[in-house]
Structure formats: structure tokens, C-alpha cells
Design an enzyme around this catalytic site. Structure first.
Site, PDB file in Angstrom:
ATOM      1  N   ILE B  20      21.258   5.892   2.070  1.00  0.00           N
ATOM      2  CA  ILE B  20      20.664   6.292   0.787  1.00  0.00           C
ATOM      3  C   ILE B  20      21.654   7.114  -0.031  1.00  0.00           C
ATOM      4  O   ILE B  20      21.281   7.900  -0.895  1.00  0.00           O
ATOM      5  CB  ILE B  20      19.333   7.058   0.974  1.00  0.00           C
ATOM      6  CG1 ILE B  20      19.551   8.297   1.857  1.00  0.00           C
ATOM      7  CG2 ILE B  20      18.270   6.157   1.578  1.00  0.00           C
ATOM      8  CD1 ILE B  20      18.364   9.261   1.819  1.00  0.00           C
ATOM      9  N   GLY B  21      22.910   6.910   0.228  1.00  0.00           N
ATOM     10  CA  GLY B  21      23.927   7.578  -0.576  1.00  0.00           C
ATOM     11  C   GLY B  21      24.668   8.660   0.181  1.00  0.00           C
ATOM     12  O   GLY B  21      25.496   9.369  -0.388  1.00  0.00           O
ATOM     13  N   SER B  61      17.369  14.945   7.503  1.00  0.00           N
ATOM     14  CA  SER B  61      18.805  15.192   7.736  1.00  0.00           C
ATOM     15  C   SER B  61      19.235  14.714   9.118  1.00  0.00           C
ATOM     16  O   SER B  61      20.003  15.367   9.814  1.00  0.00           O
ATOM     17  CB  SER B  61      19.132  16.693   7.591  1.00  0.00           C
ATOM     18  OG  SER B  61      18.673  17.159   6.356  1.00  0.00           O
ATOM     19  N   GLY B 250      22.154  16.350   5.454  1.00  0.00           N
ATOM     20  CA  GLY B 250      21.480  15.793   4.279  1.00  0.00           C
ATOM     21  C   GLY B 250      20.878  16.850   3.385  1.00  0.00           C
ATOM     22  O   GLY B 250      21.205  16.942   2.209  1.00  0.00           O
ATOM     23  N   GLU B 251      19.994  17.663   3.937  1.00  0.00           N
ATOM     24  CA  GLU B 251      19.270  18.615   3.103  1.00  0.00           C
ATOM     25  C   GLU B 251      19.797  20.050   3.122  1.00  0.00           C
ATOM     26  O   GLU B 251      19.589  20.781   2.159  1.00  0.00           O
ATOM     27  CB  GLU B 251      17.786  18.612   3.502  1.00  0.00           C
ATOM     28  CG  GLU B 251      17.111  17.306   3.149  1.00  0.00           C
ATOM     29  CD  GLU B 251      16.056  16.902   4.180  1.00  0.00           C
ATOM     30  OE1 GLU B 251      14.879  17.122   3.916  1.00  0.00           O
ATOM     31  OE2 GLU B 251      16.427  16.382   5.241  1.00  0.00           O
TER      32      GLU B 251
END
Lengths: 336, 292
Positions: B20-21, B61, B250-251
Site C-alpha cells: 500500500i505504498g 504496522s 508503518g504507523e
């Protein structure tokens, strides 16, 4: 979105003829606000009349006759207005206000006529589920609802703020609007173009069905005229103004012979701050007199539960815009 | 995670997880290439297809720390199978072989070896295939990552408008696999954090409960002019708790930003803003409270 017909007249005369007041006909220039309104379900045209297919330069040019007037065709793009050398040189507040419209992409598409006619951004007006006064309902939802961006001056019974960035500057320069319809035309001061909600709550302009703006005519400033525009907004990229000011000063040395100060985003119409102009007239321009004018501009402001912060913001934007316009004759940083 | 070594030398790494990027495709190829002694461009990472082995959902994440140990496991075992195929040709035992720089060779005598393609040509049938798995973390796994951010802001005390000038973000994500991806992920987190510190707010009409700003115009998200200068500093921590040593990124970088901005605003004006977003209205109210 509903199905609709689409016609693209070749001449302005043909467009005007086609648009003869019929229910469901809607003119389209840049189509920026129009597409929003259609997607929001607020407008379901039977037929779109595309004005961008009209041949010739008459509606797309900016003409200047020194000592007489600046004439801006209705289809001039906001981006072209912002970068026109004459407008930048002699009508700085207008060029600066155009340069602040939306985003570069929108400025490349949006037209002067469309910008002047755009409908308000009030979220209750834009929300189809809110049957508000402006949509023929019987309630202004902003009064007891979320009103942080609403009017602090001239509101009631509806509290929208007028959305055009360039209208206040045009008003400060004393512009007139030439309106055409099938078999006739009229020319009115832009001050009379906008309709306050206590006159008619369902319309923002006097434009009647079948009428189109042909051009905006701005008298050439006499003597030494200084002008400036400034707006505050939450986001610096693509946001609507919280408050905006256009200031036009007619000066003799450092003395202000005349002033026109018009606020945007504070009232349902471009708001002429006559008391602020009175406070400057005949005075030497300075930080002190600019402050007095700014105080006068907000006298009579009547905020709601969430928008009182716009009063100090509007006061500040008037103060700084006067100093911005007068920066060649008043020393110091206009932003300080 | 399945790694396939084809007889013509091609390598595929397959998993159903989606990118997702965050760079999942790059990391899958990177780990397989490292284990097989190849270049990243020699490995074809195939992801996001439900016919491939099940991968983690994109959230929490967890994508990189879930997938990459499984990539290592699958690539390691596929490589062992290739060693078994190549060992007789080199008159060696599989255990004595190593893979690096596109060759299969004897660890004790690197000159004795085969190119990757020569070794793969010995495969009987079309390919070697191994489906590896994500083993539990080793004992002592502490979980979680740490980050610290610093914000430099400018507050116009007349208008209450806040500009974030610069954010410096130091972020631990375990072992850094690809510095550019880590920096990019940190920058993305800081942008989102800046946006919710200053702009983002879901506004519900009190009478009807309807959201009044459910569009990309009235729901305010920062744009390019609102973006601070961002310095992203990946902080390597090798905790050795799985075969990669990585943790999720991720987060986490989005978490400190708004607090750092809030602290910077306090440092600038001497008044606390205790609600997000930090709007001009709230800054002016806080300033008025300070004076009173």
C-alpha cells in the site's frame, strides 16, 4: 448526477439567445463550482450551455484604456487576471486577490464571471440533507449549529459568507458589471450586483435567469492610487479565507485623500467598511491611523457561538492590508 | 511465502500481501536477493494475488516484520535445495557450499564454483520451490519501537495562525533494511501528523449528527505549502529477535508529531492548546486566557 443535454454555441449572441430564460438551462464557463453543485445534488440542469466554445477574444481579453477604464471579459481566466501586467501594476489588490484563488489548477480553469457568480460554501447550504433557508427551507442551521466560518457582519436571516476572492477588490476599485440577455443589456455597479440575505435569502446576485455577465469594467484610478489585498486562512495550500481585505488608497504624499476598504469572507456580501475608510480620509497614513481604521471596520460585528475569533482576525487583516497598500509611504514591516 | 528458483536462473518470491505504498515489493526482493547472493533486480517479487500464499492484512504496522522473516526462511531452504543439486558437480557436500555475488561455490575454496545460471541449469524439472513460514520471534523479543520528534513552529500571535517550519524525526524500526524506504515512511508519518495537529477535524452537526465536512474541500488536509522541512533520521537497533531483526514502521512515525508541534506552540506562546487541531481560534483563545 442526472443526465443532461450539452450545447456549445459558437458565438456569445447565440449563447445568450439559447439561454433565454427557460427552466433548467444553466450556463457553464470553467465549470468549477457548477460541477460541485451538480455533484452535491443542488443543481440538476436539463441543459448545460457551454460558454467556452464561443469563438473570438471579446470575452477572453483584458483591455486597458489609460485614464478611462480596465475592461475584463467574463471568460478571462483567474490565472490570466492574476498575471496581467497592467492589472498587477495599476490594480494590485485585484491581481493579488486573483492570485490567492484556490489552487493553480483551478485558477487555470476558473473564469472571472464564474468566480463572481459562485455560490456560498456554507456547509449547511452545500449539504443536500439540510433544508436551509437558502434552499427554500425555514431554518438557518448555522445559527444554533457549527458556525466557525460564518458571517460576523451583515448576517441574518442567513449567515453565509460571500465566496468570491476578487469581488471585494473589484468593489474597492468601483467596478461595474455589464450584463446581457436576449434583446438587451444593463450595466450596474458591482455593489448592487450582490444581494444581502434580508433582501432575498435564496439568491446571491441580481443575475436573472437568461442573463450573463459579459464584462467587468473598472474605472482607471486617478492620481496616485495604492492598493493591496491580504487574506488569512487555516491552510496555506488550497483553503477558503477566514477573513480577507482589499484596500484602495488615493494618496497625496503620505496623506490619504480617499480610501475604499472592502472585506471578504466576513459577510454575506462583499463588505464595504465605510467607517474604516472615513477614519483614514484626510489623515496621514501611519501605523496609528491604520489601527484606528481597523478598529472602525469591525464596529458593529455580531458574532455567533463559534466565530468571534474572526473579529480580531478581520481587524488584523484590515490593519495589515492598509499598511501593505501603503508600504511605499509608511515605513516598517506591514506584517509586524 | 514461496520462493521459486527456475532452471533458467530466474527467481520469484510470491505472497498474497499487498503493497500500500510502504515498499513491500522492494523488501521481499531485497531479502530474497540477500539470502541467495543475487542482486535485488534478479528477484521478481510477486505480491497482491490471492492465488499466492496467504499474507498479512495491510494494517497494524506488521507487513514488513511479518513477511520478511518468511522470505528469508523460504529463500534459505530453496537455496539449500539448490546446493544439493549443485554439490555433486563440485564434488562437495551441500553443507560446504555458499552463495554470493551470483555464484555457488565452496566456502573453503571460493574459486571452485558455478555461476548462478550454471547451478540452476542442473535443476531436474522446471524449478525448485519452497514455501517458508514466519517463525515466532526468538525469546526476549521486546516488541514496539521508539521515536522522538522535534518541531520548530512560528505562531502569528495576532492571527493565531501556526506554521510548522521544520520537524526532525528520529525513529527506531529495528534493523533498517532500506534507508530510503524508512526515510520515506517517516516523512509520510510527519506529514500526516502535521495535518492532524493543525487541520484535520471531523465536524458533526450537533442537531442532526450529520458530518458537515465529509469532502476533500472542507475536511482539511495539509498541502504542499503547509508542509514543514522534514529531517528523517532512521535509528538502527539490531535486537536480533528474528532472522531479519526488523520491526514495524508503518504507523509509529505519525505518533509523536502532533505532540511535538503542541509543545513547540506552548514554548512559543506560553499557553497550552489541549485540543487538536490547533486552529487560529484556539490559539487566540489560549493567548487570551494567558493574559487573563
Amino acid at each position: 448526477m442526472n443526465r443532461f443535454e450539452y450545447v456549445s454555441p459558437r458565438t456569445f449572441a447565440e449563447a445568450v439567445a439559447v439561454l433565454a430564460p427557460k427552466e433548467g438551462d444553466v450556463a457553464k464557463a470553467g465549470g468549477v463550482d457548477l460541477l460541485d453543485l451538480m455533484k452535491e445534488g443542488l443543481l440538476a440542469p436539463r441543459r448545460l450551455v457551454n460558454l467556452l466554445g464561443v469563438a473570438g477574444d471579446d470575452l477572453r481579453s483584458i483591455g486597458h484604456r489609460p485614464g478611462d477604464s480596465l475592461r475584463i471579459g467574463a471568460l478571462v481566466r483567474i490565472a490570466d487576471l492574476a498575471k496581467d501586467p497592467t492589472v498587477r501594476d495599476r490594480f494590485a489588490a485585484l491581481a493579488e486577490s486573483a492570485a490567492h484563488v484556490a489552487t493553480p489548477q483551478i485558477r487555470n480553469m476558473a473564469t472571472v464571471g464564474g468566480n463572481l457568480c459562485q455560490r456560498p460554501r456554507c456547509w449547511y447550504f452545500r449539504g443536500i440533507k439540510f433544508p436551509c433557508l437558502r434552499k427554500g427551507g425555514d431554518l438557518c442551521f448555522a445559527v444554533d449549529g457549527l458556525n466557525r466560518y460564518h458571517a460576523i457582519l451583515g448576517g441574518g436571516p442567513c449567515y453565509i459568507v460571500q465566496a468570491s476572492s476578487i469581488a471585494p477588490a473589484l468593489l474597492a476599485f468601483g467596478a461595474r458589471i455589464r450584463i446581457v440577455r436576449a434583446g438587451g443589456e444593463r450595466e450596474i455597479p458591482i455593489e448592487r450586483f450582490y444581494v444581502p440575505p434580508d433582501d432575498d435569502v435564496e439568491r446571491e446576485t441580481v443575475l436573472a435567469p437568461g442573463e450573463l455577465i459579459a464584462e467587468v469594467i473598472v474605472p482607471d484610478p486617478k492620481g496616485t492610487t495604492l492598493s493591496g489585498f491580504r487574506e488569512y486562512r487555516e491552510k496555506q495550500s488550497f483553503d477558503w479565507a477566514l477573513v480577507a481585505a482589499s484596500v484602495v488608497l488615493d494618496v497625496d504624499g503620505t496623506m490619504c485623500r480617499d480610501a475604499r476598504i472592502v472585506l471578504g469572507a466576513v459577510a454575506p456580501i462583499p463588505w464595504r467598511a465605510a467607517a474604516a475608510a472615513d477614519a483614514l480620509r484626510g489623515k496621514t497614513l501611519s501605523r496609528e491611523t491604520a489601527g484606528q481604521a481597523a478598529d472602525a471596520a469591525l464596529r458593529g460585528a455580531d458574532p455567533m457561538a463559534e466565530n468571534a475569533y474572526k473579529i480580531p482576525l478581520a481587524r488584523s487583516v484590515v490593519f495589515r492590508t492598509i499598511l501593505r497598500a501603503a508600504r511605499r509611504i509608511v515605513p516598517g514591516d506591514p506584517e509586524a | 511465502m514461496t520462493v521459486i528458483i527456475h532452471r533458467d536462473g530466474r527467481v520469484e518470491a510470491r505472497n498474497g500481501a499487498q503493497d500500500i505504498g510502504t515498499g513491500t515489493r522492494t523488501l521481499v526482493a531485497l531479502i530474497a536477493a540477500e539470502e541467495l547472493g543475487l542482486r535485488v533486480s534478479d528477484v521478481e517479487a510477486k505480491i497482491g494475488d490471492t492465488s499466492f500464499p496467504v499474507g498479512p492484512a495491510s494494517g497494524g504496522s506488521v507487513t514488513a516484520p511479518t513477511l520478511t522473516p518468511a522470505v528469508r526462511d523460504a529463500a534459505y531452504h530453496a537455496k539449500r535445495k539448490l546446493f544439493e543439486v549443485a554439490a555433486p558437480k563440485l564434488s562437495a557436500k551441500p553443507d560446504d557450499l555458499a552463495a554470493a555475488a551470483g555464484r555457488i561455490f565452496l566456502g573453503s575454496d571460493p574459486r571452485r564454483g558455478l555461476t548462478w545460471k550454471e547451478a540452476c541449469a542442473l535443476i531436474e524439472g522446471e524449478s525448485i520451490e519452497y514455501t517458508g513460514e514466519r517463525s515466532p520471534n526468538y525469546a526476549g523479543y521486546r516488541g514496539g519501537v521508539a521515536g522522538v520528534q522535534f518541531a520548530d513552529v512560528e505562531v502569528d500571535t495576532e492571527t493565531g495562525i501556526v506554521r510548522v517550519i521544520e520537524v526532525v524525526a528520529v525513529q527506531d524500526c529495528g534493523r533498517v533494511m532500506d534507508r530510503l524506504l524508512v526515510e520515506s515512511q517517516i516523512i509520510g508519518g510527519v506529514l500526516q501528523g502535521t495535518s492532524y495537529a493543525l487541520f484535520e477535524e471531523r465536524l458533526l452537526d450537533p442537531a442532526t449528527g450529520r458530518m458537515v465536512n465529509a469532502n476533500m474541500e472542507e475536511y482539511k488536509i495539509l498541502g504542499s505549502v503547509d508542509s514543514p522541512k522534514i529531517t528523517a533520521i532512521p535509528f538502527d537497533v539490531y535486537n536480533g529477535m528474528n532472522n531479519i531483526g526488523c520491526m514495524g514502521l508503518g504507523e509509529p512515525p505519525v505518533i509523536p508529531t502532533a505532540a511535538a508541534i503542541g509543545n513547540a506552540v506552548y514554548n512559543a506562546i506560553g499557553a497550552r492548546i489541549r485540543e487538536l487541531p490547533i486552529t487560529p481560534a484556539r490559539v487566540l483563545a489560549a493567548l487570551a486566557g494567558r493574559k487573563g
